[in-house]
Design a protein around this motif. Structure first.
Motif, PDB file in Angstrom:
ATOM      1  N   ARG A  79       5.829  -1.324  46.475  1.00  0.00           N
ATOM      2  CA  ARG A  79       4.715  -0.931  46.322  1.00  0.00           C
ATOM      3  C   ARG A  79       3.892  -0.791  44.932  1.00  0.00           C
ATOM      4  NH1 ARG A  79       4.793   5.133  46.396  1.00  0.00           N
ATOM      5  NH2 ARG A  79       6.422   4.782  47.212  1.00  0.00           N
ATOM      6  N   GLY A  80       2.342  -0.851  44.933  1.00  0.00           N
ATOM      7  CA  GLY A  80       1.739  -1.164  44.067  1.00  0.00           C
ATOM      8  C   GLY A  80       1.114  -2.099  44.951  1.00  0.00           C
ATOM      9  N   ARG A  81       0.248  -3.569  43.663  1.00  0.00           N
ATOM     10  CA  ARG A  81      -0.607  -4.596  44.150  1.00  0.00           C
ATOM     11  C   ARG A  81      -0.454  -5.282  44.128  1.00  0.00           C
ATOM     12  NH1 ARG A  81      -5.885  -3.208  45.579  1.00  0.00           N
ATOM     13  NH2 ARG A  81      -5.332  -1.145  44.889  1.00  0.00           N
ATOM     14  N   ILE A  82      -0.989  -6.656  44.811  1.00  0.00           N
ATOM     15  CA  ILE A  82      -0.654  -8.129  44.805  1.00  0.00           C
ATOM     16  C   ILE A  82      -2.297  -8.560  44.459  1.00  0.00           C
ATOM     17  CG2 ILE A  82       0.474  -9.657  45.528  1.00  0.00           C
ATOM     18  CD1 ILE A  82       1.945  -8.199  47.439  1.00  0.00           C
ATOM     19  N   ARG A  83      -2.334  -9.640  43.421  1.00  0.00           N
ATOM     20  CA  ARG A  83      -3.639 -10.056  43.480  1.00  0.00           C
ATOM     21  C   ARG A  83      -3.295 -11.501  43.921  1.00  0.00           C
ATOM     22  NH1 ARG A  83      -6.840 -10.319  38.444  1.00  0.00           N
ATOM     23  NH2 ARG A  83      -8.142 -11.597  39.576  1.00  0.00           N
ATOM     24  N   VAL A  84      -3.948 -11.859  45.601  1.00  0.00           N
ATOM     25  CA  VAL A  84      -3.599 -13.432  45.950  1.00  0.00           C
ATOM     26  C   VAL A  84      -5.045 -14.248  45.843  1.00  0.00           C
ATOM     27  CG1 VAL A  84      -2.781 -14.028  48.215  1.00  0.00           C
ATOM     28  CG2 VAL A  84      -2.059 -12.099  47.337  1.00  0.00           C
ATOM     29  N   ASP A  85      -5.114 -15.422  45.978  1.00  0.00           N
ATOM     30  CA  ASP A  85      -6.263 -16.476  46.417  1.00  0.00           C
ATOM     31  C   ASP A  85      -5.770 -17.284  47.020  1.00  0.00           C
ATOM     32  OD1 ASP A  85      -8.883 -16.853  44.699  1.00  0.00           O
ATOM     33  OD2 ASP A  85      -8.355 -18.180  45.048  1.00  0.00           O
ATOM     34  N   ILE A  86      -6.555 -17.709  48.104  1.00  0.00           N
ATOM     35  CA  ILE A  86      -6.503 -18.129  48.757  1.00  0.00           C
ATOM     36  C   ILE A  86      -7.966 -18.727  49.481  1.00  0.00           C
ATOM     37  CG2 ILE A  86      -7.093 -16.517  51.169  1.00  0.00           C
ATOM     38  CD1 ILE A  86      -4.749 -18.066  52.836  1.00  0.00           C
ATOM     39  N   GLY A  87      -7.904 -20.204  49.949  1.00  0.00           N
ATOM     40  CA  GLY A  87      -8.677 -21.219  50.762  1.00  0.00           C
ATOM     41  C   GLY A  87     -10.260 -20.457  52.023  1.00  0.00           C
ATOM     42  N   SER A  88     -10.998 -20.197  52.158  1.00  0.00           N
ATOM     43  CA  SER A  88     -11.226 -19.448  53.368  1.00  0.00           C
ATOM     44  C   SER A  88     -11.282 -19.134  54.720  1.00  0.00           C
ATOM     45  CB  SER A  88     -13.283 -19.464  53.145  1.00  0.00           C
ATOM     46  OG  SER A  88     -13.549 -20.884  53.492  1.00  0.00           O
ATOM     47  N   VAL A  89     -11.011 -20.668  54.914  1.00  0.00           N
ATOM     48  CA  VAL A  89     -10.562 -20.826  56.174  1.00  0.00           C
ATOM     49  C   VAL A  89      -8.998 -20.620  56.576  1.00  0.00           C
ATOM     50  CG1 VAL A  89     -10.049 -22.279  58.114  1.00  0.00           C
ATOM     51  CG2 VAL A  89     -12.275 -23.139  57.238  1.00  0.00           C
ATOM     52  N   LEU A  90      -7.581 -20.713  55.725  1.00  0.00           N
ATOM     53  CA  LEU A  90      -7.032 -20.392  55.596  1.00  0.00           C
ATOM     54  C   LEU A  90      -7.378 -18.445  55.600  1.00  0.00           C
ATOM     55  CD1 LEU A  90      -5.454 -22.584  53.086  1.00  0.00           C
ATOM     56  CD2 LEU A  90      -5.363 -22.712  55.647  1.00  0.00           C
ATOM     57  N   ALA A  91      -7.287 -18.156  54.828  1.00  0.00           N
ATOM     58  CA  ALA A  91      -7.808 -16.079  54.849  1.00  0.00           C
ATOM     59  C   ALA A  91      -8.105 -16.073  56.627  1.00  0.00           C
ATOM     60  CB  ALA A  91      -8.883 -15.738  53.992  1.00  0.00           C
ATOM     61  N   ASN A  92      -9.581 -16.387  56.686  1.00  0.00           N
ATOM     62  CA  ASN A  92     -10.007 -15.653  58.052  1.00  0.00           C
ATOM     63  C   ASN A  92      -9.585 -16.109  58.936  1.00  0.00           C
ATOM     64  OD1 ASN A  92     -12.657 -14.225  56.759  1.00  0.00           O
ATOM     65  ND2 ASN A  92     -13.075 -15.834  56.185  1.00  0.00           N
ATOM     66  N   MET A  93      -8.641 -17.415  59.443  1.00  0.00           N
ATOM     67  CA  MET A  93      -8.194 -18.070  60.795  1.00  0.00           C
ATOM     68  C   MET A  93      -6.701 -17.586  60.646  1.00  0.00           C
ATOM     69  SD  MET A  93     -10.713 -21.424  61.408  1.00  0.00           S
ATOM     70  CE  MET A  93      -9.635 -21.469  63.239  1.00  0.00           C
TER      71      MET A  93
ATOM     72  N   ASP B 134       2.510   0.934  50.895  1.00  0.00           N
ATOM     73  CA  ASP B 134       2.856   1.215  49.604  1.00  0.00           C
ATOM     74  C   ASP B 134       2.527  -0.117  49.145  1.00  0.00           C
ATOM     75  OD1 ASP B 134       3.331   3.469  50.065  1.00  0.00           O
ATOM     76  OD2 ASP B 134       5.542   3.931  50.199  1.00  0.00           O
ATOM     77  N   LEU B 135       2.181  -0.899  50.053  1.00  0.00           N
ATOM     78  CA  LEU B 135       1.540  -2.303  48.753  1.00  0.00           C
ATOM     79  C   LEU B 135       0.053  -2.667  49.739  1.00  0.00           C
ATOM     80  CD1 LEU B 135       4.635  -4.926  49.492  1.00  0.00           C
ATOM     81  CD2 LEU B 135       3.483  -3.916  47.010  1.00  0.00           C
ATOM     82  N   HIS B 136      -0.837  -3.242  48.221  1.00  0.00           N
ATOM     83  CA  HIS B 136      -1.997  -3.151  48.452  1.00  0.00           C
ATOM     84  C   HIS B 136      -2.413  -4.254  48.091  1.00  0.00           C
ATOM     85  CE1 HIS B 136      -2.462   1.271  49.635  1.00  0.00           C
ATOM     86  NE2 HIS B 136      -1.836   0.827  48.431  1.00  0.00           N
ATOM     87  N   ILE B 137      -3.276  -5.365  48.912  1.00  0.00           N
ATOM     88  CA  ILE B 137      -3.425  -6.648  48.368  1.00  0.00           C
ATOM     89  C   ILE B 137      -4.826  -7.245  47.541  1.00  0.00           C
ATOM     90  CG2 ILE B 137      -3.973  -8.556  49.227  1.00  0.00           C
ATOM     91  CD1 ILE B 137      -0.675  -7.630  49.821  1.00  0.00           C
ATOM     92  N   ASP B 138      -5.479  -7.491  46.972  1.00  0.00           N
ATOM     93  CA  ASP B 138      -6.228  -8.068  45.869  1.00  0.00           C
ATOM     94  C   ASP B 138      -6.668  -9.421  46.861  1.00  0.00           C
ATOM     95  OD1 ASP B 138      -6.662  -5.384  45.463  1.00  0.00           O
ATOM     96  OD2 ASP B 138      -6.534  -6.270  43.274  1.00  0.00           O
ATOM     97  N   LEU B 139      -7.447  -9.296  47.839  1.00  0.00           N
ATOM     98  CA  LEU B 139      -7.589 -11.035  48.246  1.00  0.00           C
ATOM     99  C   LEU B 139      -8.728 -12.000  47.898  1.00  0.00           C
ATOM    100  CD1 LEU B 139      -5.708 -12.916  50.015  1.00  0.00           C
ATOM    101  CD2 LEU B 139      -7.249 -11.890  51.815  1.00  0.00           C
ATOM    102  N   GLY B 140      -8.310 -12.585  46.424  1.00  0.00           N
ATOM    103  CA  GLY B 140      -9.503 -13.384  46.466  1.00  0.00           C
ATOM    104  C   GLY B 140      -9.653 -14.401  47.331  1.00  0.00           C
TER     105      GLY B 140
END
Length: 313
Positions: free
Chosen positions: A91-105, A120-126
């Motif tokens: 459980r908890g929160r994970i902070r992730v960063d990814i390029g826009s095309v990789l994220a959206n597609m 119970d795992l939540h994603i903060d996606l940059g």
């Protein structure tokens, strides 16, 4: 004084180099961070950090204390996670960063499956294509293309991506279809002209660090050609680059998976198919100096599964 919290704050400051980054990444008020460090130094009767107007660095005593504090926090986190695994899901929160095309597609369409397995795992996606300071910004992991330059980071290779050279039918109808990469170079002026004129317009992609457009790259057998060309529009974000190609701004190189739907629909066409650009390695990257939590390890393993179908190796 909450000594364990003070230890965590000190370690984060030592890694990020500023009080403000540590406070922001831990979601703690900045005055509280300052007081915790002051209380810890008073408790130890020694100075751990050297402060200037621009940067914070550890003292020799602080460097030795940091190494032991980091190991202690890692051991405590591992103990907690080991006990937690026996009774509950991560459980908890994970902070992730990814390029826009990789994220959206790729990543975002797969996230409902991840959430169903791990509610119970939540994603903060940059979502960005900019360089990320993982430690300073408190990011758990990033997904990026290219070779790993920072040796303090750990990278897990999750795919190699093919490139294609393409343009819209509108553009090719107006400017013609190139048969050789040299046609993308500015042409020599004719007798009555005094300036070079473009053979083709390039929809370019520029570095957020240097501001310079990346060259197009072509390989065939042992021959290699780098083309800067006439970059009429350059962007530093992958979704915008795809939009520029679709709009007919110019010719460019993009990941095969990214343009595949538009090749099928006819909105884009490939050119120079007998010339290849080397595949782009794709990694999930995380700090080597930080204990890899169970939740981050689980996410990294899941990311490798998600990207496996896109691996062109």
């Amino acid at each position: 004084m909450d000594q364990l919290l003070a230890l965590r704050v000190f370690v984060r400051i030592a890694e990020s180099g500023t009080f403000s980054k540590a406070a922001d990444s831990m979601n703690i008020p900045r005055p509280t961070v300052t007081k915790l460090v002051q209380d810890l130094e008073r408790h130890l009767a020694t100075k751990l950090l050297h402060r200037t107007t621009r940067r914070v660095s550890v003292t020799p005593e602080g460097a030795a204390y940091y190494e032991r504090a980091k190991r202690l926090i890692g051991d405590l986190d591992e103990m907690d996670e080991g006990a937690g695994r026996a009774r509950a899901q991560p459980r908890g929160r994970i902070r992730v960063d990814i390029g826009s095309v990789l994220a959206n597609m790729i990543l975002i369409p797969a996230l409902p499956g991840f959430r169903a397995r791990h509610p119970d795992l939540h994603i903060d996606l940059g979502v960005s294509d900019r360089p990320i300071d993982l430690i300073g910004e408190g990011v758990d992991c990033v997904i990026r293309g290219g070779e790993l330059a920072d040796t303090t980071l750990v990278a897990r290779r999750i795919a190699d991506l093919d490139w294609v050279t393409c343009a819209s039918p509108l553009y090719l109808g107006a400017r013609g279809v190139p048969k050789h990469p040299s046609e993308l170079l500015p042409r020599e002026p004719e007798a009555k002209q005094t300036t070079r004129v473009p053979g083709h317009a390039i929809a370019g992609y520029f570095s957020s660090l240097t501001g310079r457009a990346f060259p197009l790259e072509f390989r065939k057998a042992d021959e290699q050609i780098l083309v800067q060309g006439q970059v009429v529009v350059a962007v530093n974000e992958s979704t915008a680059h795809l939009s520029a190609l679709l709009a007919g701004v110019g010719l460019g190189q993009a990941f095969k998976f990214m343009v595949a739907p538009h090749l099928q629909s006819g909105r884009l066409r490939t050119v120079l198919d007998d010339w290849r650009r080397p595949r782009q390695p794709l990694h999930v990257v995380y700090p080597g100096s930080r204990h890899l939590s169970a939740k981050t390890r689980l996410f990294v393993d899941w990311v490798a599964e998600v990207f496996a179908p896109f691996d062109d190796r």
